[in-house]
Structures are given as structure tokens and as C-alpha cells.
Design a protein around this motif. Structure first.
Motif, PDB file in Angstrom:
ATOM      1  N   GLU A   1      23.446 -13.427   0.557  1.00  0.00           N
ATOM      2  CA  GLU A   1      23.423 -14.585   1.460  1.00  0.00           C
ATOM      3  C   GLU A   1      23.279 -15.909   0.709  1.00  0.00           C
ATOM      4  O   GLU A   1      23.737 -16.945   1.187  1.00  0.00           O
ATOM      5  CB  GLU A   1      22.278 -14.453   2.462  1.00  0.00           C
ATOM      6  N   ASN A   2      22.654 -15.867  -0.456  1.00  0.00           N
ATOM      7  CA  ASN A   2      22.385 -17.098  -1.197  1.00  0.00           C
ATOM      8  C   ASN A   2      23.428 -17.412  -2.264  1.00  0.00           C
ATOM      9  O   ASN A   2      23.284 -18.395  -2.988  1.00  0.00           O
ATOM     10  CB  ASN A   2      20.993 -17.026  -1.831  1.00  0.00           C
ATOM     11  N   ILE A   3      24.460 -16.621  -2.347  1.00  0.00           N
ATOM     12  CA  ILE A   3      25.504 -16.861  -3.345  1.00  0.00           C
ATOM     13  C   ILE A   3      26.445 -17.951  -2.845  1.00  0.00           C
ATOM     14  O   ILE A   3      26.877 -17.931  -1.699  1.00  0.00           O
ATOM     15  CB  ILE A   3      26.290 -15.561  -3.636  1.00  0.00           C
ATOM     16  N   ASP A   4      26.739 -18.859  -3.727  1.00  0.00           N
ATOM     17  CA  ASP A   4      27.719 -19.905  -3.430  1.00  0.00           C
ATOM     18  C   ASP A   4      29.081 -19.403  -3.905  1.00  0.00           C
ATOM     19  O   ASP A   4      29.300 -19.271  -5.110  1.00  0.00           O
ATOM     20  CB  ASP A   4      27.340 -21.196  -4.148  1.00  0.00           C
ATOM     21  N   PRO A   5      30.001 -19.111  -2.988  1.00  0.00           N
ATOM     22  CA  PRO A   5      31.297 -18.563  -3.374  1.00  0.00           C
ATOM     23  C   PRO A   5      32.068 -19.439  -4.373  1.00  0.00           C
ATOM     24  O   PRO A   5      32.821 -18.935  -5.194  1.00  0.00           O
ATOM     25  CB  PRO A   5      32.066 -18.467  -2.052  1.00  0.00           C
ATOM     26  N   GLU A   6      31.844 -20.721  -4.302  1.00  0.00           N
ATOM     27  CA  GLU A   6      32.536 -21.644  -5.201  1.00  0.00           C
ATOM     28  C   GLU A   6      32.036 -21.545  -6.643  1.00  0.00           C
ATOM     29  O   GLU A   6      32.755 -21.914  -7.571  1.00  0.00           O
ATOM     30  CB  GLU A   6      32.382 -23.081  -4.699  1.00  0.00           C
ATOM     31  N   GLU A   7      30.811 -21.064  -6.811  1.00  0.00           N
ATOM     32  CA  GLU A   7      30.220 -21.022  -8.141  1.00  0.00           C
ATOM     33  C   GLU A   7      29.963 -19.608  -8.646  1.00  0.00           C
ATOM     34  O   GLU A   7      29.352 -19.419  -9.698  1.00  0.00           O
ATOM     35  CB  GLU A   7      28.914 -21.813  -8.146  1.00  0.00           C
ATOM     36  N   THR A   8      30.409 -18.605  -7.911  1.00  0.00           N
ATOM     37  CA  THR A   8      30.173 -17.214  -8.286  1.00  0.00           C
ATOM     38  C   THR A   8      31.125 -16.804  -9.395  1.00  0.00           C
ATOM     39  O   THR A   8      32.333 -16.990  -9.296  1.00  0.00           O
ATOM     40  CB  THR A   8      30.358 -16.289  -7.064  1.00  0.00           C
TER      41      THR A   8
ATOM     42  N   ASP B   1      28.584 -12.301 -11.979  1.00  0.00           N
ATOM     43  CA  ASP B   1      27.761 -12.204 -10.767  1.00  0.00           C
ATOM     44  C   ASP B   1      28.266 -11.080  -9.863  1.00  0.00           C
ATOM     45  O   ASP B   1      27.479 -10.287  -9.344  1.00  0.00           O
ATOM     46  CB  ASP B   1      27.778 -13.525  -9.985  1.00  0.00           C
TER      47      ASP B   1
END
Length: 62
Positions: free
Chosen positions: A27-34, A38
Motif C-alpha cells: 500500500e505504501n509503494i509509490d509506483p512511479e519510484e518502484t 523492490d
């Protein structure tokens, strides 16, 4: 490593806690920065959960 868990309720609690932790991370993963690393770690967590489920299932069958 910890000691083996044989009690069914303890096994379920362990799996619930691990799944809850995984969902919180997800839930806390930022898709733009994954990164790929990761995603590999997330897949590793899923693999570990699957392994634990199989271990618990085998213990129950004995």
C-alpha cells in the motif's frame, strides 16, 4: 531462525501477521519510484509465505 511453529492457531497468526506486513508495504509503494529490486523483494516475500504455508501443511499432515 526461530523455532518451528506446530500449533495451528500460532501458524495462522504468523501467516496473518506476515501477510498484513506485506499488504502494508504494498500500500505504501509509490509506483512511479518502484525499482525492479523492490518488485523482486515483494516476489520474495510472496515466495516465503508460500513456503511457510507448505511447511505448515506438511506439519499438519504428520
Amino acid at each position: 531462525m526461530g523455532k518451528a511453529i506446530y500449533d495451528r492457531e500460532d501458524q495462522l497468526n504468523y501467516l496473518k501477521q506476515r501477510l498484513s506486513m506485506f499488504l502494508e508495504v504494498l500500500e505504501n509503494i509509490d509506483p512511479e519510484e518502484t525499482s525492479l529490486e523492490d518488485i523482486d523483494r515483494l516476489i520474495g516475500i510472496i515466495d516465503e509465505l508460500e513456503t511457510k504455508c507448505e511447511q505448515f501443511k506438511k506439519r499438519e499432515e504428520k
